[in-house]
Design a protein around this motif. Structure first.
Motif, PDB file in Angstrom:
ATOM      1  N   LEU A  53       0.814  -1.221   0.000  1.00  0.00           N
ATOM      2  CA  LEU A  53       0.000   0.000   0.000  1.00  0.00           C
ATOM      3  C   LEU A  53       0.849   1.274   0.000  1.00  0.00           C
ATOM      4  O   LEU A  53       0.302   2.377  -0.126  1.00  0.00           O
ATOM      5  N   GLN A  54       2.170   1.139   0.138  1.00  0.00           N
ATOM      6  CA  GLN A  54       3.024   2.330   0.181  1.00  0.00           C
ATOM      7  C   GLN A  54       2.847   3.199  -1.066  1.00  0.00           C
ATOM      8  O   GLN A  54       2.786   4.426  -0.979  1.00  0.00           O
ATOM      9  N   LYS A  55       2.756   2.564  -2.204  1.00  0.00           N
ATOM     10  CA  LYS A  55       2.619   3.301  -3.459  1.00  0.00           C
ATOM     11  C   LYS A  55       1.318   4.101  -3.495  1.00  0.00           C
ATOM     12  O   LYS A  55       1.291   5.247  -3.963  1.00  0.00           O
ATOM     13  N   ARG A  56       0.249   3.523  -2.966  1.00  0.00           N
ATOM     14  CA  ARG A  56      -1.032   4.229  -2.950  1.00  0.00           C
ATOM     15  C   ARG A  56      -0.993   5.406  -1.978  1.00  0.00           C
ATOM     16  O   ARG A  56      -1.549   6.472  -2.252  1.00  0.00           O
ATOM     17  N   LEU A  57      -0.334   5.219  -0.827  1.00  0.00           N
ATOM     18  CA  LEU A  57      -0.202   6.314   0.132  1.00  0.00           C
ATOM     19  C   LEU A  57       0.538   7.485  -0.504  1.00  0.00           C
ATOM     20  O   LEU A  57       0.118   8.640  -0.384  1.00  0.00           O
ATOM     21  N   ARG A  58       1.628   7.189  -1.208  1.00  0.00           N
ATOM     22  CA  ARG A  58       2.398   8.253  -1.857  1.00  0.00           C
ATOM     23  C   ARG A  58       1.577   8.932  -2.949  1.00  0.00           C
ATOM     24  O   ARG A  58       1.593  10.156  -3.082  1.00  0.00           O
ATOM     25  N   ALA A  59       0.847   8.139  -3.739  1.00  0.00           N
ATOM     26  CA  ALA A  59       0.053   8.700  -4.840  1.00  0.00           C
ATOM     27  C   ALA A  59      -1.035   9.632  -4.329  1.00  0.00           C
ATOM     28  O   ALA A  59      -1.377  10.630  -4.982  1.00  0.00           O
ATOM     29  N   LEU A  60      -1.576   9.331  -3.166  1.00  0.00           N
ATOM     30  CA  LEU A  60      -2.673  10.124  -2.601  1.00  0.00           C
ATOM     31  C   LEU A  60      -2.179  11.195  -1.633  1.00  0.00           C
ATOM     32  O   LEU A  60      -2.979  11.964  -1.097  1.00  0.00           O
ATOM     33  N   GLY A  61      -0.872  11.246  -1.385  1.00  0.00           N
ATOM     34  CA  GLY A  61      -0.322  12.241  -0.468  1.00  0.00           C
ATOM     35  C   GLY A  61      -0.677  11.985   0.981  1.00  0.00           C
ATOM     36  O   GLY A  61      -0.820  12.923   1.772  1.00  0.00           O
ATOM     37  N   LEU A  62      -0.802  10.715   1.349  1.00  0.00           N
ATOM     38  CA  LEU A  62      -1.168  10.340   2.718  1.00  0.00           C
ATOM     39  C   LEU A  62       0.064   9.801   3.443  1.00  0.00           C
ATOM     40  O   LEU A  62       0.956   9.217   2.827  1.00  0.00           O
ATOM     41  N   SER A  63       0.094   9.991   4.757  1.00  0.00           N
ATOM     42  CA  SER A  63       1.282   9.593   5.509  1.00  0.00           C
ATOM     43  C   SER A  63       1.072   8.358   6.372  1.00  0.00           C
ATOM     44  O   SER A  63       2.043   7.759   6.840  1.00  0.00           O
ATOM     45  N   THR A  64      -0.180   7.932   6.586  1.00  0.00           N
ATOM     46  CA  THR A  64      -0.431   6.757   7.418  1.00  0.00           C
ATOM     47  C   THR A  64      -1.495   5.875   6.778  1.00  0.00           C
ATOM     48  O   THR A  64      -2.316   6.325   5.970  1.00  0.00           O
ATOM     49  N   HIS A  65      -1.498   4.612   7.173  1.00  0.00           N
ATOM     50  CA  HIS A  65      -2.519   3.679   6.706  1.00  0.00           C
ATOM     51  C   HIS A  65      -3.894   4.036   7.265  1.00  0.00           C
ATOM     52  O   HIS A  65      -4.915   3.755   6.627  1.00  0.00           O
ATOM     53  N   SER A  66      -3.914   4.655   8.430  1.00  0.00           N
ATOM     54  CA  SER A  66      -5.197   5.079   9.008  1.00  0.00           C
ATOM     55  C   SER A  66      -5.848   6.150   8.140  1.00  0.00           C
ATOM     56  O   SER A  66      -7.071   6.138   7.929  1.00  0.00           O
ATOM     57  N   GLN A  67      -5.030   7.081   7.614  1.00  0.00           N
ATOM     58  CA  GLN A  67      -5.571   8.093   6.711  1.00  0.00           C
ATOM     59  C   GLN A  67      -6.102   7.439   5.436  1.00  0.00           C
ATOM     60  O   GLN A  67      -7.162   7.818   4.922  1.00  0.00           O
ATOM     61  N   TYR A  68      -5.370   6.470   4.935  1.00  0.00           N
ATOM     62  CA  TYR A  68      -5.820   5.760   3.737  1.00  0.00           C
ATOM     63  C   TYR A  68      -7.121   5.011   4.015  1.00  0.00           C
ATOM     64  O   TYR A  68      -8.041   4.994   3.182  1.00  0.00           O
ATOM     65  N   CYS A  69      -7.205   4.409   5.185  1.00  0.00           N
ATOM     66  CA  CYS A  69      -8.410   3.673   5.585  1.00  0.00           C
ATOM     67  C   CYS A  69      -9.611   4.623   5.631  1.00  0.00           C
ATOM     68  O   CYS A  69     -10.694   4.298   5.132  1.00  0.00           O
ATOM     69  N   ASP A  70      -9.423   5.795   6.228  1.00  0.00           N
ATOM     70  CA  ASP A  70     -10.512   6.782   6.301  1.00  0.00           C
ATOM     71  C   ASP A  70     -10.958   7.198   4.897  1.00  0.00           C
ATOM     72  O   ASP A  70     -12.160   7.313   4.626  1.00  0.00           O
ATOM     73  N   PHE A  71      -9.986   7.417   4.012  1.00  0.00           N
ATOM     74  CA  PHE A  71     -10.321   7.803   2.635  1.00  0.00           C
ATOM     75  C   PHE A  71     -11.052   6.672   1.917  1.00  0.00           C
ATOM     76  O   PHE A  71     -12.072   6.899   1.257  1.00  0.00           O
ATOM     77  N   LEU A  72     -10.540   5.454   2.061  1.00  0.00           N
ATOM     78  CA  LEU A  72     -11.135   4.305   1.379  1.00  0.00           C
ATOM     79  C   LEU A  72     -12.593   4.103   1.772  1.00  0.00           C
ATOM     80  O   LEU A  72     -13.436   3.773   0.934  1.00  0.00           O
ATOM     81  N   PHE A  73     -12.906   4.329   3.039  1.00  0.00           N
ATOM     82  CA  PHE A  73     -14.265   4.089   3.517  1.00  0.00           C
ATOM     83  C   PHE A  73     -15.172   5.307   3.404  1.00  0.00           C
ATOM     84  O   PHE A  73     -16.315   5.273   3.821  1.00  0.00           O
ATOM     85  N   SER A  74     -14.665   6.379   2.820  1.00  0.00           N
ATOM     86  CA  SER A  74     -15.515   7.533   2.523  1.00  0.00           C
ATOM     87  C   SER A  74     -16.256   7.256   1.212  1.00  0.00           C
ATOM     88  O   SER A  74     -15.799   6.451   0.393  1.00  0.00           O
ATOM     89  N   PRO A  75     -17.417   7.891   0.977  1.00  0.00           N
ATOM     90  CA  PRO A  75     -18.158   7.648  -0.275  1.00  0.00           C
ATOM     91  C   PRO A  75     -17.306   7.887  -1.524  1.00  0.00           C
ATOM     92  O   PRO A  75     -17.311   7.079  -2.460  1.00  0.00           O
ATOM     93  N   GLU A  76     -16.543   8.979  -1.543  1.00  0.00           N
ATOM     94  CA  GLU A  76     -15.703   9.282  -2.696  1.00  0.00           C
ATOM     95  C   GLU A  76     -14.589   8.252  -2.839  1.00  0.00           C
ATOM     96  O   GLU A  76     -14.320   7.743  -3.930  1.00  0.00           O
TER      97      GLU A  76
END
Length: 289
Positions: A53-76
């Motif tokens: 998931l490191q590549k996805r975090l970098r692509a989205l400008g996120l620094s933690t997996h928790s931030q990615y998790c919050d984004f993933l579970f948002s409607p958008e």
């Protein structure tokens, strides 16, 4: 007096720390992946998922997996990111002429039998086609059979859940070392070398590419086609699902297999104990009765 950092200290200070995934976030990811795609994700795969998931975090400008998790579970995020997530999760390992005895059996038994049974083009499905090596191998084998049997024709459907890997399959460009296993006569007949000799690449010939119809398919969703197939290759795919899901999937495959049709599975897979309308004709090869 302040002590200056040594070169060693500077090097240590520049090391980027890889973000760690919490067990709670992993459970959210694994539950989603199992529910949406049927793929089991035990805790033992946490480190693998964390790294991928490191590549996805970098692509989205996120620094933690928790931030990615919050984004993933948002409607958008759920709408935009789900296909990216499955590209990260899936392992696409495949080769040309993988498990060669399957293709020997195709030429000696399966194709002669089907060509006598059917007065129409033979329909083949490569389920879990990855980057295209399997369906293009099938296309070469069937094309060779057609060259010796004038009334024989065929079509191939190739599906995978990963949009990224499907783009690679449709592009049909492979490194020369990837195609080393293919007999020289077939390489000369069905492959084009790159005009740039420095690039050791080949591409499947257009007449072979047009024989394969690539589509995205999630096995957890209803199959979007109703026609029955004469041959189904589903090899080294269901190993990523639990036993109950495997049983459901093989039943769905059998529903899409015509009577007398053939199912090829991987040598690491088993249908033992499943109530399916098929009989074994060779190791990991079955015919619908």
């Amino acid at each position: 007096m302040m002590k200056e950092n040594s070169p060693k200290d500077n090097r240590c200070a520049s090391v980027v720390t890889t973000p760690k995934m919490t067990d709670a976030d992993f459970r959210k990811f694994s539950t989603l992946i199992k529910g949406e795609f049927g793929i089991k994700m035990p805790l033992a795969k946490k480190t693998m998922l964390e790294a991928r998931l490191q590549k996805r975090l970098r692509a989205l400008g996120l620094s933690t997996h928790s931030q990615y998790c919050d984004f993933l579970f948002s409607p958008e995020g759920f709408e935009r990111e789900l296909t990216q997530l499955i590209d990260v999760v899936t392992t696409n390992t495949t080769d040309f002429f993988r498990e060669p005895k399957h293709f020997e059996l195709m030429l000696t038994t399966v194709l002669p039998d089907l060509s006598q049974q059917k007065n129409r083009p033979i329909k083949v499905w490569s389920a879990g086609c990855s980057s295209g090596e399997e369906p293009y191998t099938i296309a070469m084998v069937l094309s060779e059979f057609a060259a010796k049997n004038s009334n024989f024709n065929f079509s191939i459907l190739a599906t995978d859940i990963s949009t990224e890997i499907l783009h690679k399959a449709m592009n049909a460009v492979y490194s020369k070392d990837k195609v080393d296993v293919i007999p020289l006569a077939l390489k000369k007949k069905y492959m084009l070398k790159s005009k740039d000799k420095a690039k050791k690449l080949v591409r499947m010939a257009p007449e072979l590419r047009k024989k394969v119809d690539f589509r995205r398919l999630n096995f957890m969703e209803p199959f979007p086609f109703k026609d029955e197939k004469d041959i189904i290759f589903c090899r080294n795919v269901v190993i990523y699902f639990d036993r109950a899901t495997q049983d459901k999937l093989f039943k769905k495959f059998c529903e899409r297999l015509c009577k007398g049709g053939y199912l090829f599975i991987g040598h690491s897979e088993s249908i033992s104990g499943m109530d399916l309308p098929i009989r074994q004709i060779a190791p990991t090869v079955y015919q619908k009765v």
